[in-house]
Motif scaffolding. Structure first.
Motif, PDB file in Angstrom:
ATOM      1  N   GLY A  89       0.828  -1.190   0.000  1.00 19.23           N
ATOM      2  CA  GLY A  89       0.000   0.000   0.000  1.00 19.23           C
ATOM      3  C   GLY A  89       0.865   1.244   0.000  1.00 19.23           C
ATOM      4  N   PRO A  90       0.271   2.411  -0.157  1.00 21.77           N
ATOM      5  CA  PRO A  90       1.036   3.650  -0.345  1.00 21.77           C
ATOM      6  C   PRO A  90       1.923   4.034   0.831  1.00 21.77           C
ATOM      7  CG  PRO A  90      -1.292   4.111   0.011  1.00 21.77           C
ATOM      8  CD  PRO A  90      -1.184   2.642  -0.211  1.00 21.77           C
ATOM      9  N   ASP A  91       1.537   3.672   2.046  1.00 27.77           N
ATOM     10  CA  ASP A  91       2.305   4.094   3.212  1.00 27.77           C
ATOM     11  C   ASP A  91       3.243   3.020   3.748  1.00 27.77           C
ATOM     12  OD1 ASP A  91       0.973   6.519   3.129  1.00 27.77           O
ATOM     13  OD2 ASP A  91      -0.615   5.829   4.471  1.00 27.77           O
ATOM     14  N   GLY A  92       3.165   1.811   3.213  1.00 24.48           N
ATOM     15  CA  GLY A  92       3.973   0.737   3.754  1.00 24.48           C
ATOM     16  C   GLY A  92       3.344   0.174   5.015  1.00 24.48           C
ATOM     17  N   VAL A  93       4.124  -0.596   5.755  1.00 17.93           N
ATOM     18  CA  VAL A  93       3.621  -1.271   6.954  1.00 17.93           C
ATOM     19  C   VAL A  93       4.402  -0.816   8.175  1.00 17.93           C
ATOM     20  CG1 VAL A  93       3.395  -3.508   8.101  1.00 17.93           C
ATOM     21  CG2 VAL A  93       2.836  -3.291   5.671  1.00 17.93           C
ATOM     22  N   ASP A  94       3.683  -0.403   9.194  1.00 18.53           N
ATOM     23  CA  ASP A  94       4.284   0.006  10.469  1.00 18.53           C
ATOM     24  C   ASP A  94       3.744  -0.925  11.553  1.00 18.53           C
ATOM     25  OD1 ASP A  94       5.589   1.397  12.470  1.00 18.53           O
ATOM     26  OD2 ASP A  94       4.081   2.985  12.595  1.00 18.53           O
ATOM     27  N   ASP A  95       4.423  -2.056  11.750  1.00 19.59           N
ATOM     28  CA  ASP A  95       3.904  -3.096  12.636  1.00 19.59           C
ATOM     29  C   ASP A  95       4.857  -3.489  13.755  1.00 19.59           C
ATOM     30  OD1 ASP A  95       5.881  -4.372  11.217  1.00 19.59           O
ATOM     31  OD2 ASP A  95       4.591  -5.964  10.404  1.00 19.59           O
ATOM     32  N   GLY A  96       5.832  -2.610  14.029  1.00 21.93           N
ATOM     33  CA  GLY A  96       6.770  -2.908  15.109  1.00 21.93           C
ATOM     34  C   GLY A  96       7.972  -3.720  14.695  1.00 21.93           C
ATOM     35  N   SER A  97       8.211  -3.832  13.403  1.00 23.86           N
ATOM     36  CA  SER A  97       9.369  -4.586  12.917  1.00 23.86           C
ATOM     37  C   SER A  97      10.669  -3.832  13.176  1.00 23.86           C
ATOM     38  CB  SER A  97       9.241  -4.844  11.417  1.00 23.86           C
ATOM     39  OG  SER A  97       8.154  -5.691  11.138  1.00 23.86           O
ATOM     40  N   GLU A  98      11.748  -4.580  13.312  1.00 29.93           N
ATOM     41  CA  GLU A  98      13.075  -3.952  13.377  1.00 29.93           C
ATOM     42  C   GLU A  98      13.679  -3.952  11.984  1.00 29.93           C
ATOM     43  OE1 GLU A  98      16.243  -4.324  16.588  1.00 29.93           O
ATOM     44  OE2 GLU A  98      17.160  -5.501  14.979  1.00 29.93           O
ATOM     45  N   LEU A  99      14.107  -2.801  11.534  1.00 33.69           N
ATOM     46  CA  LEU A  99      14.740  -2.634  10.230  1.00 33.69           C
ATOM     47  C   LEU A  99      16.201  -2.307  10.418  1.00 33.69           C
ATOM     48  CD1 LEU A  99      11.986  -0.362   8.631  1.00 33.69           C
ATOM     49  CD2 LEU A  99      12.420  -2.764   8.045  1.00 33.69           C
ATOM     50  N   THR A 100      17.032  -2.832   9.560  1.00 31.66           N
ATOM     51  CA  THR A 100      18.460  -2.517   9.603  1.00 31.66           C
ATOM     52  C   THR A 100      18.792  -1.535   8.486  1.00 31.66           C
ATOM     53  OG1 THR A 100      18.890  -4.508   8.279  1.00 31.66           O
ATOM     54  CG2 THR A 100      19.158  -4.680  10.683  1.00 31.66           C
ATOM     55  N   MET A 101      19.695  -0.603   8.767  1.00 35.87           N
ATOM     56  CA  MET A 101      20.090   0.407   7.783  1.00 35.87           C
ATOM     57  C   MET A 101      21.580   0.688   7.896  1.00 35.87           C
ATOM     58  SD  MET A 101      19.105   4.467   7.493  1.00 35.87           S
ATOM     59  CE  MET A 101      17.347   4.238   7.433  1.00 35.87           C
ATOM     60  N   TRP A 102      22.215   0.863   6.734  1.00 33.62           N
ATOM     61  CA  TRP A 102      23.622   1.268   6.695  1.00 33.62           C
ATOM     62  C   TRP A 102      23.744   2.631   6.025  1.00 33.62           C
ATOM     63  CZ3 TRP A 102      26.472  -3.617   4.370  1.00 33.62           C
ATOM     64  CH2 TRP A 102      26.407  -4.671   5.294  1.00 33.62           C
ATOM     65  N   LEU A 122      20.476   1.663  13.021  1.00 33.15           N
ATOM     66  CA  LEU A 122      21.419   2.302  12.095  1.00 33.15           C
ATOM     67  C   LEU A 122      22.846   1.850  12.358  1.00 33.15           C
ATOM     68  CD1 LEU A 122      21.959   4.509   9.893  1.00 33.15           C
ATOM     69  CD2 LEU A 122      22.249   6.121  11.798  1.00 33.15           C
ATOM     70  N   THR A 123      23.553   1.512  11.298  1.00 32.02           N
ATOM     71  CA  THR A 123      24.990   1.229  11.363  1.00 32.02           C
ATOM     72  C   THR A 123      25.718   2.249  10.507  1.00 32.02           C
ATOM     73  OG1 THR A 123      24.658  -1.149  11.686  1.00 32.02           O
ATOM     74  CG2 THR A 123      26.809  -0.452  10.855  1.00 32.02           C
ATOM     75  N   VAL A 124      26.671   2.963  11.106  1.00 30.70           N
ATOM     76  CA  VAL A 124      27.470   3.956  10.393  1.00 30.70           C
ATOM     77  C   VAL A 124      28.828   3.329  10.072  1.00 30.70           C
ATOM     78  CG1 VAL A 124      28.525   6.241  10.493  1.00 30.70           C
ATOM     79  CG2 VAL A 124      26.291   5.846  11.565  1.00 30.70           C
ATOM     80  N   VAL A 125      29.174   3.314   8.804  1.00 31.75           N
ATOM     81  CA  VAL A 125      30.378   2.635   8.330  1.00 31.75           C
ATOM     82  C   VAL A 125      31.416   3.675   7.900  1.00 31.75           C
ATOM     83  CG1 VAL A 125      31.293   0.971   6.656  1.00 31.75           C
ATOM     84  CG2 VAL A 125      28.943   0.729   7.529  1.00 31.75           C
TER      85      VAL A 125
END
Length: 432
Positions: free
Chosen positions: A43-56, A82-85
């Motif tokens: 859907g247009p807004d995505g899903v906000d269900d308490g998941s943990e997301l990883t980002m670099w 968040l992981t800062v490399v």
């Protein structure tokens, strides 16, 4: 011209690039698809269900990345880790993870890498999601273009950075220059640098540059060529135009500045990590400088577009794009972050509030920019900037001992070398 935007900062090691190329190639051949729903199915807004997301993200954008992640985490059920490399390690880390199907859910990329990484299949197609945004036409077109292949978009702007002309108003005043007036041409820029040098203040120099940093030089010198109507590459990104007349004028001006002693001597060996330090410390009169450093510049600095030899103004609009990785099994949740990131709340109340450039032209004249005329200037100049797309940009320009770096050092530091031959070496790499 097809454009992309990318900030070229500290040089990456050749070993890292080779490792990344090998592992990314392996990933592209694997053919594996992530399990779970796609971003488009959410859907247009995505899903906000308490998941943990990883980002670099890479270290130069740590400040902006942390601000965005903290704001998202405080207002959503999903949480981004968040992981800062370190900048020099980023290419190798992404390459190794891609080969092992271990990329994070979201990762940002200097636009210098986006075309290659999209072609290698490291990002998921988010075209349908982007097409559903009511403000799609206001999103920075360079970033979208860099991540689009065969009509399919894969990245959104993460953080924009611009190369701008900054000057120290106090040093200008001491040198008898108008502290409120920007040099209108590269010729006036050189005259101002020599005037500051003429103060003969201990440890103070007229200007500075990263003369051993190919990435720094494309970020700051290409705009001088564009400002006068010149180009740096052919439209398809396979031919260098850096021996053309406007480019030659740029080299002559900097060669004269170098010979005059108005350039910080450490510039000769500067490979990138500290190329802006002397200006930030108040030891340089004026230089071409990243707009993202405005908020951390501790004195009154003027800001303007980068001029060409005869005038005009342009900028290299840099920064990173960000997308959902091929390995993410939480694409719908990842889109929720990206959708929020492009919202007015994130663009204005997080980025603009921090004196960063917004990624949507419809939000350029926001309330925070209006409080500081310099931010208005930066947003206005953003529309005049460009960066050509070339699949082999890294090897031709950013890599240690790149042919671009050889050309500049020959023309500026020694005033020698065969310009046509050096330019041909750049074209040779671009055509590989």
């Amino acid at each position: 011209m097809r454009k992309a935007l990318g900030r070229r900062t500290a040089l990456r090691s050749m070993a890292a690039v080779m490792v990344a190329a090998l592992t990314i190639g392996a990933a592209a051949c694997s053919g594996d698809e992530p399990e779970g729903s796609t971003a488009a199915e959410a859907g247009p807004d995505g899903v906000d269900d308490g998941s943990e997301l990883t980002m670099w993200t890479r270290a130069p954008l740590e400040k902006q990345a942390k601000l965005l992640v903290e704001a998202y985490n405080s207002s959503h059920q999903n949480k981004v880790k968040l992981t800062v490399v370190p900048n020099d390690d980023y290419v190798a880390k992404v390459g190794a993870a891609a080969g092992a199907d271990g990329l994070p859910d979201l990762f940002a990329a200097d636009i210098v890498y986006v075309p290659n990484w999209v072609n290698q299949g490291l990002f998921q197609d988010i075209s349908a999601n982007i097409d559903g945004l009511g403000f799609k036409d206001s999103i920075n077109k360079g970033h979208l273009s860099a991540g689009t292949v065969d009509g399919k978009a894969h990245v959104l702007p993460f953080v924009l950075d611009l190369s701008m002309l900054f000057w120290n108003k106090q040093l200008f005043k001491e040198a008898g220059l108008d502290p409120e007036k920007a040099p209108a041409s590269l010729e006036e820029y050189a005259a101002a640098a020599k005037a500051v040098q003429g103060l003969k203040k201990q440890g103070v120099y007229g200007t500075a540059a990263g003369l051993n940093c190919g990435g720094c030089l494309v970020f700051t010198w290409f705009p001088s060529i564009w400002a006068d109507g010149g180009q740096v590459l052919s439209e398809d990104g396979t031919e260098s135009k850096l021996a053309d007349p406007v480019a030659q004028q740029v080299y002559r001006t900097w060669n004269d500045l170098w010979k005059s002693g108005a350039v910080l001597p450490a510039s000769e060996g500067e490979t990138g990590p500290t190329w802006t330090a002397a200006f930030t410390e108040g030891k340089v009169g004026l230089m071409f400088y990243p707009a993202t450093l405005l908020s951390s510049t501790p004195f009154d600095a003027g800001v303007a577009g980068i001029p060409g030899p005869k005038g005009g103004a342009s900028t290299f609009v840099g920064g990173d794009g960000i997308g959902v990785s091929k390995d993410s099994k939480k694409a719908a949740q990842a889109w929720n972050f990206l959708n929020w990131m492009m919202s007015e709340q994130a663009q204005v109340e997080v980025l603009a509030k921090n004196k960063d450039v917004v990624s949507r032209v419809d939000l350029a004249n926001n309330k925070y920019a209006a409080e500081d005329p310099r931010l208005v200037t930066i947003n206005e100049v953003a529309g005049k900037g460009e960066t050509p797309v070339a699949l082999n940009f890294q090897q031709a320009f950013n890599a240690p001992n790149s042919p671009w770096l050889t050309l500049v050092r020959n023309q500026v530091l020694t005033g020698s070398g065969d310009l046509q031959k050096d330019n041909g070496e750049i074209t040779g790499v671009l055509k590989q």
